[in-house]
Design a protein around this motif. Structure first.
Motif, short mmCIF file in Angstrom:
data_model
loop_
_atom_site.label_atom_id
_atom_site.label_comp_id
_atom_site.label_asym_id
_atom_site.label_seq_id
_atom_site.Cartn_x
_atom_site.Cartn_y
_atom_site.Cartn_z
N MET A 78 23.41 85.43 110.26
CA MET A 78 24.41 85.77 111.09
C MET A 78 23.84 87.08 111.86
N SER A 79 23.31 88.07 111.13
CA SER A 79 23.01 89.59 111.85
C SER A 79 21.77 89.16 112.71
N GLU A 80 20.93 88.31 112.20
CA GLU A 80 19.73 88.06 113.09
C GLU A 80 20.05 87.36 114.44
N TRP A 81 20.98 86.34 114.49
CA TRP A 81 21.38 85.60 115.58
C TRP A 81 21.93 86.88 116.36
N CYS A 82 22.73 87.70 115.93
CA CYS A 82 23.58 88.71 116.88
C CYS A 82 22.44 89.48 117.46
N GLU A 83 21.33 90.02 116.72
CA GLU A 83 20.26 90.84 117.21
C GLU A 83 19.64 90.11 118.46
N PHE A 90 28.38 94.92 113.22
CA PHE A 90 28.58 95.72 112.09
C PHE A 90 29.23 95.40 110.98
N THR A 91 29.60 96.11 109.97
CA THR A 91 30.16 95.63 108.58
C THR A 91 31.43 96.25 109.04
N ILE A 92 32.61 95.93 108.21
CA ILE A 92 33.85 96.81 108.18
C ILE A 92 33.57 98.08 107.89
N GLY A 93 32.61 98.47 106.92
CA GLY A 93 32.32 99.88 106.79
C GLY A 93 31.72 100.90 107.73
N THR A 94 30.87 100.11 108.61
CA THR A 94 30.30 100.85 109.78
C THR A 94 30.70 100.61 111.08
N VAL A 95 31.90 99.79 111.39
CA VAL A 95 32.36 99.52 112.55
C VAL A 95 33.19 101.08 112.93
N GLN A 96 33.65 101.35 111.86
CA GLN A 96 34.83 102.55 112.17
C GLN A 96 33.81 103.93 112.89
N ASN A 97 32.60 103.74 112.37
CA ASN A 97 31.72 104.80 113.20
C ASN A 97 31.66 104.70 114.95
#
Length: 100
Positions: A78-83, A90-97
């Motif tokens: 899924m992340s490769e498709w997004c790129e 993002f993940t739930i932990g990184t989107v907050q940044n």
């Protein structure tokens, strides 16, 4: 029978299907879609949404498992498709940044 009278599939005609999209969350001009998996047709839908957005808007993905395969039997995650398609993810932990 028609082949002797007509040309067979001589041209492509682009068409648009008008639908409405409701993002999971919105932060300013950022549309946030949270995904655990992609259903059949989702990748085409999200590309069409991306192409319909104004230059000020952006669609991003929050992925539950970025390493999950795009679909059964796929080599792409899924992340490769997004790129590949130019979506930030993002993940739930990184989107907050991004939202801070």
């Amino acid at each position: 029978m028609l082949g002797s009278l007509c040309d067979y599939e001589p041209t492509k005609i682009p068409y648009t299907v008008h639908r409405n999209y409701i993002p999971d969350f919105v932060y300013k001009q950022i549309l946030i879609e949270c995904k655990g998996f992609f259903r059949v047709g989702d990748v085409q839908k999200y590309k069409a949404i991306r192409d319909s957005l104004s230059k000020k808007q952006e669609l991003i993905f929050v992925l539950h498992n970025p390493k999950k395969k795009l679909r059964k039997g796929s080599k792409m995650t899924m992340s490769e498709w997004c790129e590949k398609e130019g979506f930030r993810w993002f993940t739930i932990g990184t989107v907050q940044n991004v939202l801070a």
